[in-house]
Design an enzyme around this catalytic site. Structure first.
Site, PDB file in Angstrom:
ATOM      1  N   GLN A  60       0.948  -1.310   0.016  1.00  0.00           N
ATOM      2  CA  GLN A  60      -0.007   0.183  -0.077  1.00  0.00           C
ATOM      3  C   GLN A  60       0.749   1.275   0.130  1.00  0.00           C
ATOM      4  O   GLN A  60       0.195   2.338  -0.368  1.00  0.00           O
ATOM      5  CB  GLN A  60      -1.014  -0.153   1.234  1.00  0.00           C
ATOM      6  CG  GLN A  60      -1.944  -1.036   0.953  1.00  0.00           C
ATOM      7  CD  GLN A  60      -3.033  -1.257   2.284  1.00  0.00           C
ATOM      8  OE1 GLN A  60      -3.100  -0.293   3.108  1.00  0.00           O
ATOM      9  NE2 GLN A  60      -3.739  -2.237   2.139  1.00  0.00           N
ATOM     10  N   HIS A 206      -7.936 -12.679   8.503  1.00  0.00           N
ATOM     11  CA  HIS A 206      -7.962 -11.121   7.887  1.00  0.00           C
ATOM     12  C   HIS A 206      -8.888 -10.198   8.902  1.00  0.00           C
ATOM     13  O   HIS A 206      -8.317  -9.125   9.225  1.00  0.00           O
ATOM     14  CB  HIS A 206      -8.324 -11.093   6.565  1.00  0.00           C
ATOM     15  CG  HIS A 206      -8.399  -9.651   6.081  1.00  0.00           C
ATOM     16  ND1 HIS A 206      -9.709  -8.815   6.166  1.00  0.00           N
ATOM     17  CD2 HIS A 206      -7.698  -8.724   5.369  1.00  0.00           C
ATOM     18  CE1 HIS A 206      -9.531  -7.539   5.864  1.00  0.00           C
ATOM     19  NE2 HIS A 206      -8.177  -7.585   5.029  1.00  0.00           N
ATOM     20  N   ARG A 209     -15.084 -10.648   9.029  1.00  0.00           N
ATOM     21  CA  ARG A 209     -15.824 -10.708   7.671  1.00  0.00           C
ATOM     22  C   ARG A 209     -15.306 -11.585   6.772  1.00  0.00           C
ATOM     23  O   ARG A 209     -16.168 -11.948   5.825  1.00  0.00           O
ATOM     24  CB  ARG A 209     -16.301  -9.205   7.355  1.00  0.00           C
ATOM     25  CG  ARG A 209     -14.834  -8.628   6.939  1.00  0.00           C
ATOM     26  CD  ARG A 209     -15.298  -6.992   6.239  1.00  0.00           C
ATOM     27  NE  ARG A 209     -14.117  -6.491   5.671  1.00  0.00           N
ATOM     28  CZ  ARG A 209     -13.186  -5.847   6.299  1.00  0.00           C
ATOM     29  NH1 ARG A 209     -13.554  -5.616   7.747  1.00  0.00           N
ATOM     30  NH2 ARG A 209     -12.216  -5.293   5.813  1.00  0.00           N
ATOM     31  N   HIS A 231      -7.556  -8.212  12.204  1.00  0.00           N
ATOM     32  CA  HIS A 231      -8.172  -6.623  12.038  1.00  0.00           C
ATOM     33  C   HIS A 231      -9.687  -6.903  12.833  1.00  0.00           C
ATOM     34  O   HIS A 231     -10.241  -7.714  12.310  1.00  0.00           O
ATOM     35  CB  HIS A 231      -8.433  -6.422  10.647  1.00  0.00           C
ATOM     36  CG  HIS A 231      -7.486  -5.936   9.522  1.00  0.00           C
ATOM     37  ND1 HIS A 231      -7.325  -6.684   8.559  1.00  0.00           N
ATOM     38  CD2 HIS A 231      -6.556  -5.070   9.670  1.00  0.00           C
ATOM     39  CE1 HIS A 231      -6.431  -6.089   7.792  1.00  0.00           C
ATOM     40  NE2 HIS A 231      -5.620  -5.374   8.577  1.00  0.00           N
ATOM     41  N   GLU A 234     -12.695  -1.901  13.136  1.00  0.00           N
ATOM     42  CA  GLU A 234     -12.140  -0.732  12.777  1.00  0.00           C
ATOM     43  C   GLU A 234     -13.135   0.379  12.274  1.00  0.00           C
ATOM     44  O   GLU A 234     -12.866   1.606  12.514  1.00  0.00           O
ATOM     45  CB  GLU A 234     -11.109  -1.119  11.430  1.00  0.00           C
ATOM     46  CG  GLU A 234     -10.447   0.012  10.787  1.00  0.00           C
ATOM     47  CD  GLU A 234      -9.685  -0.327   9.507  1.00  0.00           C
ATOM     48  OE1 GLU A 234      -9.724  -1.356   9.334  1.00  0.00           O
ATOM     49  OE2 GLU A 234      -8.989   0.612   9.139  1.00  0.00           O
ATOM     50  N   HIS A 268      -6.454  -2.433  15.217  1.00  0.00           N
ATOM     51  CA  HIS A 268      -7.180  -1.381  15.463  1.00  0.00           C
ATOM     52  C   HIS A 268      -8.103  -1.210  16.763  1.00  0.00           C
ATOM     53  O   HIS A 268      -8.147  -0.579  17.594  1.00  0.00           O
ATOM     54  CB  HIS A 268      -8.335  -1.336  14.264  1.00  0.00           C
ATOM     55  CG  HIS A 268      -7.490  -1.143  12.900  1.00  0.00           C
ATOM     56  ND1 HIS A 268      -6.501  -0.267  12.723  1.00  0.00           N
ATOM     57  CD2 HIS A 268      -7.515  -2.057  11.843  1.00  0.00           C
ATOM     58  CE1 HIS A 268      -6.035  -0.347  11.487  1.00  0.00           C
ATOM     59  NE2 HIS A 268      -6.684  -1.371  11.097  1.00  0.00           N
ATOM     60  N   ASP A 319       0.635   0.249   9.155  1.00  0.00           N
ATOM     61  CA  ASP A 319      -0.663  -0.207   8.406  1.00  0.00           C
ATOM     62  C   ASP A 319      -0.539   0.141   6.821  1.00  0.00           C
ATOM     63  O   ASP A 319       0.186  -0.367   6.249  1.00  0.00           O
ATOM     64  CB  ASP A 319      -1.830   0.294   9.131  1.00  0.00           C
ATOM     65  CG  ASP A 319      -3.239  -0.198   8.536  1.00  0.00           C
ATOM     66  OD1 ASP A 319      -3.095  -1.046   7.749  1.00  0.00           O
ATOM     67  OD2 ASP A 319      -4.378   0.180   9.127  1.00  0.00           O
TER      68      ASP A 319
HETATM   69 ZN    ZN Z   1      -4.376  -3.491   8.060  1.00  0.00          ZN
END
Ligand code: ZN
Length: 452
Positions: A60, A206, A209, A231, A234, A268, A319
């Site tokens: 990212q 992950h 969900r 995660h 968040e 988070h 992140d």
């Molecule tokens: Zn992340």
């Protein structure tokens, strides 16, 4: 054996001068406060244990700044995610490696000496597994080798598009595995890091969900003693969707259905009720806070005061890598709490305590726990990972002790970083990574192609 003498060093028992350290195979074997300089290489400046970065998606870094233009309506985490899915759609293994190396280099220049990479980009651009299912894990390992970044690799298990077994969207096809292919991926990831000194492989479902309760149980069983990162909570929508699916909030559901303990890192954990705050603190898990990214994505503000008050531990992560700065993450954590509570020095615990020092100490121990490695202290038995600040910097030269860390966190940021050691070897000098030119050139070429 390498023998250093540090002008000033932050030891577990406090500040010390002329600290001799002996290093063998990357690990500190002996610490001698008030050592003689004879036979030792002098490291001028203020030596801190390097901070662990407990959460990152290195790819990212390449899209930093690409999602800052207002869309037709309601820009949010979810519209940002669409930009991210478009960006990753064309990345080749070479691109993934080039971007990862650039991000890791900036992390080392930014005060982080170890990384937990939450690695979810697995398959090729068409969503098919590479000939070696762990090809992209090998690329992360190669970036770690090139930059010398200490690595905890967390191959991500991502099985579905959303709560209740929603089919994956096209943008998610590079992430998807079932339990059986994930087991092969994990085995491949362990091979990928086998040649790295002191690397660790953990697991990362992950998010709630992206998994089913059954598959979550199956992959958690593969973790052994290694770290488990997820995660969680968040976004408000994620909390609402979890309530609609299960009748429980995400953290409450996780604590009821998974063996959450010291191996776990809850990334988070932004949206918590009072009971969830206490229960995470009591579980021994680490809260993985990413204040710069959480601000960039508009996630919300963590319940920092109540959580630390309940004895909870935390570490910080970069992140999305929109901006990479170890002191910057700590600063924004404190500032977010100041804005929320309209008060100052809210995360220090008692009168007379330095806020910067208190945050730094906690992020060291929480980060080390989350990475599952012996890091985060200048002490025998720990990796020789050091961040050395320039004692002649105008904001540091007239102060000493904990004021150095307050200035580093709140005033100078990364500009005060002079030398960085990983496993006893210098990797950053005068603030610049030793391989900066080659890594930067490759990154620029990759981005020029990706962003046409
Ligand atoms: Zn992340």
């Amino acid at each position: 054996m390498r023998r250093l003498i540090l002008d000033h060093a932050l030891l577990p028992e406090g500040w010390a001068k002329n600290v001799g350290i002996d290093i063998e195979s990357g690990t500190i074997t002996v610490v001698h406060p008030n050592a003689s300089a004879e036979g030792r290489e002098r490291i001028t400046g203020i030596a801190l244990p390097g901070l662990p970065n407990l959460h990152s998606h290195t790819f990212q870094r390449g899209m930093a700044g690409l999602a800052e233009t207002r869309g037709p309506e309601g820009d949010s985490f979810w519209t940002w995610r669409q930009v991210m899915y478009r960006f990753l759609g064309s990345l080749t293994p070479d691109d993934v490696e080039a971007i990862a190396a650039f991000a890791m280099m900036e992390m080392l220049e930014g005060g982080f000496t170890a990384l937990a990479e939450f690695h979810y980009l697995h398959h090729d651009v068409n969503g098919r597994p590479h000939a070696d299912i762990a090809e992209l894990s090998h690329r992360i390992a190669a970036a770690s080798r090139e930059t010398s970044m200490g690595l905890t690799l967390l191959p991500v298990f991502y099985a579905q598009g959303g709560f209740g077994g929603t089919a994956p969207a096209e943008g998610q096809r590079r992430f998807i595995n079932d339990v059986e292919t994930y087991a092969r991926l994990l085995e491949g990831a362990r091979k990928a890091v086998a040649g790295l000194e002191d690397a660790v492989v953990g697991i990362a479902p992950h998010s709630l969900r992206a998994v089913t309760p059954e598959s979550l149980r199956d992959v958690v069983a593969m973790a052994g003693e290694g770290p488990i990162h997820v995660h969680i909570a968040e976004q408000v929508k994620e909390v609402e969707d979890c309530l609609a699916w299960s009748g429980q909030r995400p953290v409450a559901w996780l604590l009821d259905h998974a063996p959450v303990d010291k191996r776990w890192c809850l990334i988070h954990a932004t949206h918590l009720d009072a009971q969830e705050v206490k229960n995470i603190a009591n579980s021994g898990a680490v809260a993985g806070l990413c204040p710069i990214t959480e601000a960039n994505l508009g996630d919300g503000i963590f319940e920092g005061v109540d959580y630390l008050g309940a004895g909870g531990c935390f570490g910080v992560g970069s992140d999305s890598n929109i901006e990479i700065s170890a002191p910057g993450e700590l600063k924004l954590f404190e500032y977010s709490q100041r804005l929320k509570h309209r008060a100052r020095n809210v995360l220090a615990e008692r009168e007379g305590q330095s806020t910067g020092r208190s945050l730094y100490d906690k992020a060291l121990s929480g980060g080390a726990q989350a990475l599952g490695r012996r890091i985060g202290a200048i002490a025998a038995g720990y990796r020789a990972d050091l961040v050395v600040l320039d004692a002649a910097h105008p904001d540091l030269s007239a102060v000493s002790g904990d004021r150095w860390i307050d200035s580093y966190v709140f005033v100078t940021g990364t500009a005060a970083i002079d030398t960085v050691f990983v496993a006893g070897k210098p990797v950053v000098r005068s603030g610049r990574h030793l391989h900066r030119e080659a890594i930067r050139t490759r990154y620029e070429r990759a981005l020029a192609r990706i962003l046409v």
